[in-house]
Write an enzyme that holds these catalytic residues in place. Structure first.
Site: not given
Ligand code: NAI
Length: 397
Positions: A274, A51, A234, A49, A138, A74
């Protein structure tokens, strides 16, 4: 309802439905301007949903023609609450995907739960038969342990020594010095439980058992490696231990998929961008702003959408995989170039607090921050009333 940004501890606590619609639309237009992806037919995205998960879903649906299933946590609007950005992103995705020949389904609830796994598997069995790609994206602050009923919380802490660095208080537009204290072994264990790979492994096991993974199915999850300036908070901190666990689990998931389906499990080290998960990490907004500034000057800066598009087009389904000694796909190779890292570190050290706030990279970081919740779009008048009764009629598939 008049909706203006509300921020607490670098987290936007509300969202603008029309802005989220625009945010999703821009990513769709961006992916449509990029080459088609010869990718999977049916994709399950866990965390699709916002990122990286949302960008993956948009790229694969709109550039790859894939059917998608998204599991996310969400909240819809209720009373004075606007609903979360991810809720409106899901709505916007569904509205715009109506123009496609493919089918799209959303499950909103707890991906960690057994019940959610069963519901999704049942849907795959009846509607799609099998899926050929599972994206585990996630980012969660907590996970309910179903064996004890306890809510286990993850933390962002160092290990061994405290660390002191600068971070930005976005609401106050002020740079602050922050000390992050070291975590305990319990903090590590809890963070690994929430953000490590055990739930990803449970999903794949449940899907293998139910026979809903296609022959040669793939699964991928996103890690972060980063450089010297983010290491203490990190990679060498509690979250880094969770990522080590995720990467280890990938190896054992890979063996199971290989032997049963000739499939594969992949880890991609993705670029720092971000998202609601990343700006929450102390020092990360400073690093990301300086990195953006450096990468824009080097002409290597990528949007979140183009980064994921390239991952699937070139690496997961393409023939241009960059793989490190740990077997991880290094789509972050531009961020990790030694010159890019040293220029970023130099900028972080040289900039005064005032200069930091004036930096072009900081302005782009802040724009990304507001836009991911539907704010700061020039074409939207945020003094205008949002007719929530209309938005509340929009539903998910
Ligand atoms: P985000 O916060 O934008 O997205 C997280 C997603 O997880 C959302 O869709 C949310 O609804 C879902 N979510 C959270 N808890 C949940 C649950 N209990 N049940 C169902 N859905 C749930 O996060 P982002 O940044 O996109 O992170 C995604 C992955 O990418 C993570 O593993 C993060 O460590 C990794 N990552 C992120 C980077 C960044 O700079 N943002 C860099 C490298 C890796």
């Amino acid at each position: 309802m008049i909706i203006k940004p509300k921020i607490r501890s670098n987290v936007l606590t509300n969202a603008h439905p029309k802005g989220c619609e625009l945010f999703v639309k821009q990513q769709i237009e961006e992916t449509q301007s990029l080459p088609n992806i010869k990718g999977p037919k049916n994709v399950l995205i866990i965390g699709g949903s916002s990122g990286y998960g949302l960008a993956s879903r948009i790229a694969l649906a709109f550039s790859g023609g894939a059917n998608t299933i998204n599991v996310s946590y969400e909240a819809p609007p209720k009373g004075k609450r606007t609903g979360t950005a991810g809720w409106w992103n899901n709505i916007a995705f569904n509205q715009q995907a109506k123009a496609l020949a493919s089918t799209h389904k959303d499950f909103v609830g707890d991906a960690f739960s057994k019940a959610m796994k069963e519901d999704v598997i049942q849907y795959i069995k009846t509607e799609l038969g099998t899926v050929d790609l599972v994206i585990y994206s996630l980012a969660a602050g907590a996970r309910k342990d179903e064996t004890t009923g306890d809510l286990v919380k993850s933390s962002i802490k160092t290990l061994g020594q405290p660390t002191t660095g600068r971070t930005i208080d976005i609401a106050k537009q002020r740079i602050e010095t922050l000390t992050v204290e070291p975590g305990s072994q319990t903090d590590v264990d809890h963070t690994v439980f929430v953000m490590g790979g055990s739930d990803w492994s449970d999903w794949i096991d449940a899907m293998l058992k139910a026979d809903v993974l296609a022959k040669q199915a793939k699964t991928i999850s996103y890690t972060y490696v980063g450089g010297e300036s983010t290491k203490t908070i990190y990679r060498d901190g509690t979250i880094g231990k969770a990522k080590e666990d995720l990467e280890q689990q990938a190896k054992s998931i890979h063996e199971r998929l290989q032997s049963e389906l000739e499939g594969e499990a992949l880890i991609s080290s993705s670029k720092a961008v971000v998202t609601k998960a990343s700006v929450f990490i102390p020092q990360m907004p400073i690093y990301v702003s300086c990195l953006y500034d450096v990468m824009m000057k080097e002409k290597t800066h990528e949007s979140i959408l183009s980064h994921k598009h390239r991952l699937f087009n070139h690496m997961v389904y393409g023939d241009a995989r960059l793989v490190d000694s740990e077997g991880r796909l290094r789509i972050d190779h531009e961020e990790m170039k030694s010159q890019t890292q040293s220029n970023t570190v130099q900028l972080m050290e040289d900039l005064s607090d005032d200069d930091f706030l004036k930096l072009h990279g900081t302005k782009i970081m802040l724009k990304d921050f507001y836009q991911m919740n539907g704010f700061d779009f020039d074409s939207i008048d945020y003094d205008q009333d949002v007719d929530m009764s209309y938005y509340e009629t929009l539903t998910l598939n």
